[in-house]
Motif scaffolding. Structure first.
Motif, PDB file in Angstrom:
ATOM      1  N   GLY A   1      10.221  12.690  -8.141  1.00 17.25           N
ATOM      2  CA  GLY A   1       9.166  12.390  -8.646  1.00 17.25           C
ATOM      3  C   GLY A   1       8.206  11.673  -6.926  1.00 17.25           C
ATOM      4  N   ALA A   2       8.971  10.698  -6.476  1.00 15.98           N
ATOM      5  CA  ALA A   2       9.050  10.159  -5.048  1.00 15.98           C
ATOM      6  C   ALA A   2       7.914  10.991  -4.133  1.00 15.98           C
ATOM      7  CB  ALA A   2       9.931   9.506  -4.265  1.00 15.98           C
ATOM      8  N   LEU A   3       8.986  12.029  -4.203  1.00 19.99           N
ATOM      9  CA  LEU A   3       8.973  13.154  -3.239  1.00 19.99           C
ATOM     10  C   LEU A   3       7.281  13.862  -3.208  1.00 19.99           C
ATOM     11  CD1 LEU A   3      12.095  14.752  -2.591  1.00 19.99           C
ATOM     12  CD2 LEU A   3      10.976  13.376  -0.721  1.00 19.99           C
ATOM     13  N   VAL A   4       7.304  14.063  -5.379  1.00 20.44           N
ATOM     14  CA  VAL A   4       6.109  14.764  -5.517  1.00 20.44           C
ATOM     15  C   VAL A   4       5.018  14.333  -5.199  1.00 20.44           C
ATOM     16  CG1 VAL A   4       5.031  16.076  -7.624  1.00 20.44           C
ATOM     17  CG2 VAL A   4       7.179  16.308  -7.076  1.00 20.44           C
ATOM     18  N   ALA A   5       5.188  12.711  -5.225  1.00 19.07           N
ATOM     19  CA  ALA A   5       3.731  11.935  -5.473  1.00 19.07           C
ATOM     20  C   ALA A   5       3.262  11.562  -4.433  1.00 19.07           C
ATOM     21  CB  ALA A   5       4.464  10.201  -6.111  1.00 19.07           C
ATOM     22  N   ASN A   6       3.954  11.503  -2.848  1.00 20.52           N
ATOM     23  CA  ASN A   6       3.673  11.550  -1.548  1.00 20.52           C
ATOM     24  C   ASN A   6       3.256  12.669  -1.248  1.00 20.52           C
ATOM     25  OD1 ASN A   6       5.087   8.444  -1.843  1.00 20.52           O
ATOM     26  ND2 ASN A   6       7.125   9.030  -0.552  1.00 20.52           N
ATOM     27  N   ASP A   7       3.658  13.874  -1.235  1.00 21.05           N
ATOM     28  CA  ASP A   7       3.188  15.331  -1.295  1.00 21.05           C
ATOM     29  C   ASP A   7       1.372  15.835  -1.889  1.00 21.05           C
ATOM     30  OD1 ASP A   7       5.148  15.291   0.492  1.00 21.05           O
ATOM     31  OD2 ASP A   7       5.680  17.053   0.029  1.00 21.05           O
ATOM     32  N   ALA A   8       1.908  14.644  -3.052  1.00 21.82           N
ATOM     33  CA  ALA A   8       0.239  15.331  -3.732  1.00 21.82           C
ATOM     34  C   ALA A   8      -0.515  14.069  -2.845  1.00 21.82           C
ATOM     35  CB  ALA A   8       0.285  14.511  -4.536  1.00 21.82           C
ATOM     36  N   LEU A   9      -0.435  13.539  -2.429  1.00 20.60           N
ATOM     37  CA  LEU A   9      -1.227  12.319  -1.974  1.00 20.60           C
ATOM     38  C   LEU A   9      -1.947  13.198  -0.554  1.00 20.60           C
ATOM     39  CD1 LEU A   9       0.273   8.376  -2.323  1.00 20.60           C
ATOM     40  CD2 LEU A   9      -1.911   9.175  -2.764  1.00 20.60           C
ATOM     41  N   ASP A  10      -0.887  14.019  -0.243  1.00 23.30           N
ATOM     42  CA  ASP A  10      -1.350  14.420   1.337  1.00 23.30           C
ATOM     43  C   ASP A  10      -2.284  15.206   1.045  1.00 23.30           C
ATOM     44  OD1 ASP A  10       0.350  12.577   2.651  1.00 23.30           O
ATOM     45  OD2 ASP A  10       2.172  13.580   2.585  1.00 23.30           O
TER      46      ASP A  10
ATOM     47  N   ASP B   1      -4.749  15.889  -0.730  1.00 27.37           N
ATOM     48  CA  ASP B   1      -5.779  14.691  -0.968  1.00 27.37           C
ATOM     49  C   ASP B   1      -5.756  14.114  -2.625  1.00 27.37           C
ATOM     50  OD1 ASP B   1      -6.741  14.357   1.381  1.00 27.37           O
ATOM     51  OD2 ASP B   1      -7.966  15.911   1.740  1.00 27.37           O
ATOM     52  N   MET B   2      -4.598  14.430  -3.875  1.00 28.92           N
ATOM     53  CA  MET B   2      -4.755  14.370  -4.706  1.00 28.92           C
ATOM     54  C   MET B   2      -5.213  12.408  -5.171  1.00 28.92           C
ATOM     55  SD  MET B   2      -3.034  16.849  -6.430  1.00 28.92           S
ATOM     56  CE  MET B   2      -3.495  16.740  -8.448  1.00 28.92           C
ATOM     57  N   ASP B   3      -5.774  11.902  -6.107  1.00 26.89           N
ATOM     58  CA  ASP B   3      -4.969  10.778  -6.703  1.00 26.89           C
ATOM     59  C   ASP B   3      -3.657  10.526  -7.461  1.00 26.89           C
ATOM     60  OD1 ASP B   3      -7.493   9.779  -5.680  1.00 26.89           O
ATOM     61  OD2 ASP B   3      -8.236   9.957  -6.860  1.00 26.89           O
ATOM     62  N   VAL B   4      -2.964   9.814  -7.354  1.00 30.30           N
ATOM     63  CA  VAL B   4      -2.159  10.141  -7.813  1.00 30.30           C
ATOM     64  C   VAL B   4      -1.662   8.836  -8.834  1.00 30.30           C
ATOM     65  CG1 VAL B   4       0.232  10.015  -7.506  1.00 30.30           C
ATOM     66  CG2 VAL B   4      -0.666  10.989  -6.049  1.00 30.30           C
TER      67      VAL B   4
ATOM     68  N   SER C   1       4.196   5.927  -1.691  1.00 33.75           N
ATOM     69  CA  SER C   1       3.580   5.761  -0.315  1.00 33.75           C
ATOM     70  C   SER C   1       2.972   4.163  -0.945  1.00 33.75           C
ATOM     71  CB  SER C   1       2.726   6.636  -0.724  1.00 33.75           C
ATOM     72  OG  SER C   1       1.535   6.320  -0.440  1.00 33.75           O
ATOM     73  N   ARG C   2       2.591   3.739  -0.794  1.00 38.83           N
ATOM     74  CA  ARG C   2       1.907   2.146  -1.298  1.00 38.83           C
ATOM     75  C   ARG C   2       0.631   2.724  -2.309  1.00 38.83           C
ATOM     76  NH1 ARG C   2      -0.565  -1.317   3.782  1.00 38.83           N
ATOM     77  NH2 ARG C   2      -0.930  -0.302   4.723  1.00 38.83           N
ATOM     78  N   ASN C   3       0.124   3.910  -1.773  1.00 48.24           N
ATOM     79  CA  ASN C   3      -1.359   4.367  -2.494  1.00 48.24           C
ATOM     80  C   ASN C   3      -1.280   5.159  -3.366  1.00 48.24           C
ATOM     81  OD1 ASN C   3      -3.012   3.703   0.196  1.00 48.24           O
ATOM     82  ND2 ASN C   3      -1.955   5.398   1.234  1.00 48.24           N
ATOM     83  N   VAL C   4       0.327   5.459  -4.167  1.00 52.68           N
ATOM     84  CA  VAL C   4       0.684   5.350  -5.491  1.00 52.68           C
ATOM     85  C   VAL C   4       0.603   4.926  -5.934  1.00 52.68           C
ATOM     86  CG1 VAL C   4       2.327   6.391  -6.929  1.00 52.68           C
ATOM     87  CG2 VAL C   4       2.249   7.232  -5.121  1.00 52.68           C
ATOM     88  N   GLN C   5      -0.809   4.556  -7.281  1.00 51.27           N
ATOM     89  CA  GLN C   5      -1.371   3.666  -8.078  1.00 51.27           C
ATOM     90  C   GLN C   5      -0.259   3.481  -9.073  1.00 51.27           C
ATOM     91  OE1 GLN C   5      -5.577   4.609  -9.334  1.00 51.27           O
ATOM     92  NE2 GLN C   5      -5.332   6.180  -8.060  1.00 51.27           N
ATOM     93  N   ARG C   6      -0.080   2.281  -9.695  1.00 54.55           N
ATOM     94  CA  ARG C   6       0.876   2.636 -10.895  1.00 54.55           C
ATOM     95  C   ARG C   6       0.331   2.040 -12.158  1.00 54.55           C
ATOM     96  NH1 ARG C   6       4.008  -3.660 -11.795  1.00 54.55           N
ATOM     97  NH2 ARG C   6       5.740  -3.129 -13.260  1.00 54.55           N
ATOM     98  N   ALA C   7       0.482   2.922 -13.175  1.00 54.86           N
ATOM     99  CA  ALA C   7       0.433   2.734 -14.617  1.00 54.86           C
ATOM    100  C   ALA C   7       1.438   1.843 -15.250  1.00 54.86           C
ATOM    101  CB  ALA C   7       0.159   4.260 -15.083  1.00 54.86           C
ATOM    102  N   MET C   8       0.493   1.098 -15.656  1.00 52.21           N
ATOM    103  CA  MET C   8       1.375  -0.324 -16.863  1.00 52.21           C
ATOM    104  C   MET C   8       1.840   0.631 -17.700  1.00 52.21           C
ATOM    105  SD  MET C   8       1.196  -2.190 -13.902  1.00 52.21           S
ATOM    106  CE  MET C   8       1.744  -3.893 -15.278  1.00 52.21           C
TER     107      MET C   8
END
Length: 399
Positions: A157-166, A168-171, A187-194
């Motif tokens: 999941g972390a790899l998917v999230a980081n590469d999706a940011l690259d 230009d997706m919002d994650v 990446s700190r640019n991954v938004q956290r869902a509560m």
């Protein structure tokens, strides 16, 4: 209760074809690979169903060359003091690449377009005109600027999230049990869902990377679909049972779910509208199989030689630097005074404890104790029996 014994040659058995690069790990050390053994010290397995197998009294560990352990009777192993290892992260890159591949290709209707193009065979010189006339039915959408929801921020999941940011997706990610190691790599640019409901409501695409448990089984159901954006794409490369397929069928028919991409086809799934069924290829790369085999073998070798545990699914991780001194390694029930009784048995022989570690997980615990004083390199006779008589010992050995 098992008898404590000093290990000699350790027998390894494989239940599937294991990459040779993994088996080579056992060439350094006191190991033999014997696939006919009825009582091995350890087993390396991939997908072989072990639930009907009987285990010999010498079996100390099972290593799954992969992440999932549904093919292994984990509870039975725990009761017998058999450590079950998996290899989280070894196939993470392979699965990540498949997720991103299908994320883009499904959004661009690539699979449908390619299948349609093959129907034009024998049309000769008319093919270019037919392509230009027919391509409009496969107009897709770009993922740039869209929101990807990632459920489970482990190795994959972390790899998917980081590469999706690259890309230009919002994650946005949801994982209430995220580890410290993963958090450092995310990446700190991954938004956290509560909450998971927040992720459902905000995502244009959702990919899931969690194990199958009683809590996650059927997590994609009518209630979840009712929260999601119309036309959401759902990617499932974890376990088919995470999805209630009846509810998914309704959601696809009603357009609530635009596409369902799954690595776990079955009779029901193959009949669903707007579903892309992949023949379980997520981790099927030569590199992934080798990585899993090497990681599984190294974890087994380390445990058999030193008692150290890393990436167990049923016992706590526990590591103690191995100095070559005799080591008592004991699995026992997680009840009061177990460590005290073991150390008392050792000290009753005027032996010094050089170092020790104790870790617990649920109803069981694991204790390793290094003994400083030795007689000709051996434990004083009688200590084995004395420790073995302690109520609550599941299985133990001397390394």
């Amino acid at each position: 209760m098992s008898t404590l014994v000093v290990d000699n040659v350790k027998t390894i058995k494989t239940l599937n074809n294991i990459a040779e690069s993994g088996l080579k790990v056992f060439k350094k050390g006191n190991f033999t690979i014997d696939n006919e053994s009825e009582n091995p010290d350890a087993i390396v397995v991939r997908s072989f169903n072990m639930h009907s197998l009987e285990f010999g009294d010498q079996l100390k560990a099972i290593a799954r060359a992969g992440a999932g352990t549904n093919n292994i009777p984990v509870d039975k192993c725990t009761d017998k003091g058999i450590v079950v290892f998996n290899t989280p992260g070894a196939n993470a890159n392979a699965v990540k690449e498949m997720v991103l591949t299908t994320l883009i290709s499904s959004s661009r209707n690539l699979f449908d377009g390619v299948a349609w193009t093959k129907t034009l065979v024998d049309e000769g010189d008319q093919i270019p005109k037919l392509v230009e006339a027919g391509k409009k039915q496969f107009v897709g959408k770009e993922i740039k600027g869209k929101t990807l929801g990632v459920i489970g921020l482990g190795a994959i999941g972390a790899l998917v999230a980081n590469d999706a940011l690259d890309l230009d997706m919002d994650v946005i990610g949801f994982d209430p049990f995220i580890s410290v190691d993963t958090a450092w790599n995310l990446s700190r640019n991954v938004q956290r869902a509560m909450t998971m409901e927040q992720l459902f409501a905000e995502s244009d695409y959702i990919t899931v990377h969690v194990p199958l448990t009683n809590d996650t089984k059927g997590m994609f159901n009518q209630k979840a679909f009712s929260i999601m954006k119309p036309g959401v794409h759902i990617l499932n490369f974890s376990r088919g049972e995470l999805v209630n397929e009846t509810d998914m069928g309704v959601a696809l028919e009603e357009g609530i779910v635009g596409k369902y991409i799954t690595d776990f086809p079955n009779e029901t799934v193959l009949k669903l509208k707007n579903t892309i069924s992949i023949p379980h290829l997520g981790a099927s790369t030569a590199e992934s199989e080798e990585n899993c085999a090497i990681m599984a073998a190294r974890q087994l070798k380390e445990f058999l030689e030193t008692g150290n545990i890393k990436n167990s699914v049923n016992f706590p991780n526990a590591e103690l630097p191995y100095t070559g001194q005799r080591r008592v390694a004991a699995f026992h029930k997680n009840i009061p005074n177990m460590v005290g009784q073991i150390t008392s048995a050792i000290s009753s022989y005027n032996l010094n404890i050089a170092d020790m570690v104790n870790r617990s997980r649920g109803g069981y615990a694991y204790t390793m104790i290094d003994i400083e004083d030795q007689v000709n390199g051996e434990i004083i006779p009688g200590l084995v029996e004395k420790i073995n008589q302690i109520e609550g010992i599941v299985t133990a050995r001397i390394i």
